[in-house]
Design an enzyme around this catalytic site. Structure first.
Site, PDB file in Angstrom:
ATOM      1  CE1 TYR A  98       1.713   3.364   8.858  1.00  0.00           C
ATOM      2  CE2 TYR A  98       3.336   4.004  10.504  1.00  0.00           C
ATOM      3  CZ  TYR A  98       2.215   4.289   9.753  1.00  0.00           C
ATOM      4  OH  TYR A  98       1.587   5.511   9.907  1.00  0.00           O
TER       5      TYR A  98
ATOM      6  CB  THR B  21      -0.953  -0.014   1.214  1.00  0.00           C
ATOM      7  OG1 THR B  21      -1.855  -1.100   1.045  1.00  0.00           O
ATOM      8  CG2 THR B  21      -1.748   1.270   1.330  1.00  0.00           C
TER       9      THR B  21
ATOM     10  CE  LYS C 161       2.440   5.757   5.980  1.00  0.00           C
ATOM     11  NZ  LYS C 161       1.494   6.638   5.315  1.00  0.00           N
TER      12      LYS C 161
HETATM   13  P1  NAD Z   1      -6.882   5.043   9.109  1.00  0.00           P
HETATM   14  O1  NAD Z   1      -6.556   3.599   9.190  1.00  0.00           O
HETATM   15  O2  NAD Z   1      -8.092   5.524   9.830  1.00  0.00           O
HETATM   16  O3  NAD Z   1      -6.992   5.517   7.607  1.00  0.00           O
HETATM   17  C1  NAD Z   1      -6.340   4.903   6.537  1.00  0.00           C
HETATM   18  C2  NAD Z   1      -7.319   4.783   5.384  1.00  0.00           C
HETATM   19  O4  NAD Z   1      -6.663   4.204   4.246  1.00  0.00           O
HETATM   20  C3  NAD Z   1      -8.515   3.882   5.720  1.00  0.00           C
HETATM   21  O5  NAD Z   1      -9.707   4.511   5.316  1.00  0.00           O
HETATM   22  C4  NAD Z   1      -8.245   2.629   4.897  1.00  0.00           C
HETATM   23  O6  NAD Z   1      -9.421   1.916   4.556  1.00  0.00           O
HETATM   24  C5  NAD Z   1      -7.516   3.203   3.696  1.00  0.00           C
HETATM   25  N1  NAD Z   1      -6.674   2.223   3.004  1.00  0.00           N
HETATM   26  C6  NAD Z   1      -5.783   1.354   3.544  1.00  0.00           C
HETATM   27  N2  NAD Z   1      -5.196   0.638   2.575  1.00  0.00           N
HETATM   28  C7  NAD Z   1      -5.719   1.070   1.390  1.00  0.00           C
HETATM   29  C8  NAD Z   1      -5.524   0.718   0.037  1.00  0.00           C
HETATM   30  N3  NAD Z   1      -4.641  -0.241  -0.316  1.00  0.00           N
HETATM   31  N4  NAD Z   1      -6.231   1.377  -0.919  1.00  0.00           N
HETATM   32  C9  NAD Z   1      -7.131   2.325  -0.577  1.00  0.00           C
HETATM   33  N5  NAD Z   1      -7.363   2.696   0.689  1.00  0.00           N
HETATM   34  C10 NAD Z   1      -6.665   2.085   1.661  1.00  0.00           C
HETATM   35  O7  NAD Z   1      -5.581   5.828   9.624  1.00  0.00           O
HETATM   36  P2  NAD Z   1      -5.342   7.394   9.835  1.00  0.00           P
HETATM   37  O8  NAD Z   1      -4.947   7.568  11.234  1.00  0.00           O
HETATM   38  O9  NAD Z   1      -6.459   8.179   9.281  1.00  0.00           O
HETATM   39  O10 NAD Z   1      -4.030   7.605   8.947  1.00  0.00           O
HETATM   40  C11 NAD Z   1      -4.091   8.213   7.666  1.00  0.00           C
HETATM   41  C12 NAD Z   1      -2.667   8.375   7.133  1.00  0.00           C
HETATM   42  O11 NAD Z   1      -1.908   9.187   8.023  1.00  0.00           O
HETATM   43  C13 NAD Z   1      -1.930   7.049   6.991  1.00  0.00           C
HETATM   44  O12 NAD Z   1      -1.170   7.076   5.804  1.00  0.00           O
HETATM   45  C14 NAD Z   1      -1.023   7.034   8.187  1.00  0.00           C
HETATM   46  O13 NAD Z   1       0.146   6.296   7.944  1.00  0.00           O
HETATM   47  C15 NAD Z   1      -0.729   8.510   8.396  1.00  0.00           C
HETATM   48  N6  NAD Z   1      -0.380   8.790   9.813  1.00  0.00           N
HETATM   49  C16 NAD Z   1      -1.352   8.827  10.778  1.00  0.00           C
HETATM   50  C17 NAD Z   1      -0.984   9.089  12.101  1.00  0.00           C
HETATM   51  C18 NAD Z   1      -2.001   9.168  13.197  1.00  0.00           C
HETATM   52  O14 NAD Z   1      -1.622   9.374  14.357  1.00  0.00           O
HETATM   53  N7  NAD Z   1      -3.281   9.048  12.954  1.00  0.00           N
HETATM   54  C19 NAD Z   1       0.364   9.280  12.423  1.00  0.00           C
HETATM   55  C20 NAD Z   1       1.317   9.196  11.419  1.00  0.00           C
HETATM   56  C21 NAD Z   1       0.931   8.981  10.103  1.00  0.00           C
END
Ligand code: NAD
Ligand code: UDP
Length: 311
Positions: free
Chosen positions: A147, A94, A151
């Site tokens: 992960y 992904t 990234k």
């Molecule tokens: P989340 O899991 O709620 O959201 C991720 C979304 O991506 C989900 O809706 C999921 O269904 C979708 N997804 C996963 N694989 C997919 C694919 N192959 N094709 C299409 N959709 C796909 O997580 P989040 O907290 O909203 O995180 C969003 C982004 O921010 C991520 O990339 C994450 O790595 C990054 N991030 C988040 C945090 C945090 O604290 N929330 C911290 C660092 C980085």
């Protein structure tokens, strides 16, 4: 006057993605939400379906997509350790194939592409707080590597498209963020503790709870995304709240705010769990004029109210 754009958000039905879609619509943009609903939920975006500027498409970003947009925010990727370790091969795909596909799309359209990178690129850091020049300390074969390394490779691809193809990129390194619409079962610390406290169950501290994190409220983070996208800076730029605390302190704050009778219990610390994490946001302050505004207590109250309704 603000110019309306066609903006694509991958992972738009997830926690951060749904708040980003909402904010972009409020700014008058046309929003295309792409999601395969692995960890995202339609319930997160159901309130947006009646808006004619909003469109949702079920699609897996590891496959190419042909659409016409002006800007892309690439958020698709499971973010909690429980979810990204469930199918680690798919997690790396992904991040890596997803990056190749959004960058390829951006190249064809000459569209600006934003990458939701992470503080996990710093691993279990020897430098504290973490600034953007720090190169990190990561176990490449551990359970978090799918992960972290996924990234990191995505960042490499973004910067190679920038240098090689002159693509407009923006890379944000996001630190722990919390708020309404976090997945109730994703095992992240804020959602776990709030649900345990509301249900009167034991609060599960991994290790002795002395490891630190710094928690940013979701609305602050989304403001940072928009500022970075609108700026001239490619990044990487740390976005997070520099108010560091131990996990034990977080548990105590949640018990107090929920008025819960829950007790603390200690469980084994997961392998490679970073011992300290806190962003140095000097760059974001200077280049974007951005810093978090929402106090932890206020943010937790909003999040508690959300989970109270949900359970
Ligand atoms: P989340 O899991 O709620 O959201 C991720 C979304 O991506 C989900 O809706 C999921 O269904 C979708 N997804 C996963 N694989 C997919 C694919 N192959 N094709 C299409 N959709 C796909 O997580 P989040 O907290 O909203 O995180 C969003 C982004 O921010 C991520 O990339 C994450 O790595 C990054 N991030 C988040 C945090 C945090 O604290 N929330 C911290 C660092 C980085
Ligand atoms: N944690 C905990 N109890 C839980 C869930 C998490 O003590 O029920 C700890 C976890 O070991 C880590 C910190 O809280 O040290 C933050 O975990 P999370 O999964 O939210 O995010 P991370 O920053 O590790 O990606």
């Amino acid at each position: 006057m603000l110019k309306s754009k066609r903006v694509m958000v991958t992972g738009g039905a997830g926690f951060l993605g749904s708040h980003l879609c909402e904010r972009l619509l409020a700014e008058g943009h046309d929003v295309l939400c792409i999601d395969n609903y692995f960890t995202g939920r339609k319930a997160n975006i159901a309130h947006l379906f009646s808006n004619p500027l909003f469109e949702a498409m079920r699609h897996d970003v590891t496959f190419p997509l042909y659409v016409e947009v002006d800007e892309i925010y690439n958020l698709a990727c499971p973010a909690s350790p429980v979810h990204y370790q469930y199918d680690p091969v798919q997690t790396t795909k992904t991040s890596v194939h997803g990056a190749i596909n959004v960058l390829g799309l951006g190249k064809r359209l000459r569209a600006k592409v934003f990458q939701a990178s992470t503080s996990e690129v710093y691993g279990d850091p020897e430098v504290h707080p973490q600034h953007e020049e720090y190169r990190g300390s990561i176990n490449p074969i551990g359970p978090r590597a799918c992960y972290d390394e996924g990234k990191r490779c995505a960042e490499t691809l973004f910067f190679d498209y920038y240098r090689q193809h002159n693509l407009q990129i923006r890379v944000a390194r996001i630190f722990n963020t919390y708020g309404p619409r976090m997945h109730p079962n994703d095992g992240r610390v804020v959602s776990n503790f709030i649900i345990q406290a509301l249900e009167g169950k034991d609060i599960t501290l991994y290790g002795d709870g002395s490891q630190t994190r710094a928690f940013c409220y979701v609305s602050d983070l989304i403001e940072g995304f928009l500022r970075l996208m609108a700026s001239e800076h490619v990044g990487p730029i740390n976005l997070g709240n520099p108010q560091e605390m131990t996990i034990r302190e977080l548990a105590e704050a949640i018990i107090r705010l929920t008025d819960s009778k829950s007790k603390l219990v200690f469980k084994p610390l997961p392998q490679d769990d970073p011992t300290r994490r806190c962003p140095d946001i000097t760059k974001a302050r200077k280049l974007l004029g951005w810093e978090p505004k929402v106090d932890l207590e206020d943010g937790l109250k909003e999040t508690i109210a959300y989970f109270r309704k949900l359970i």
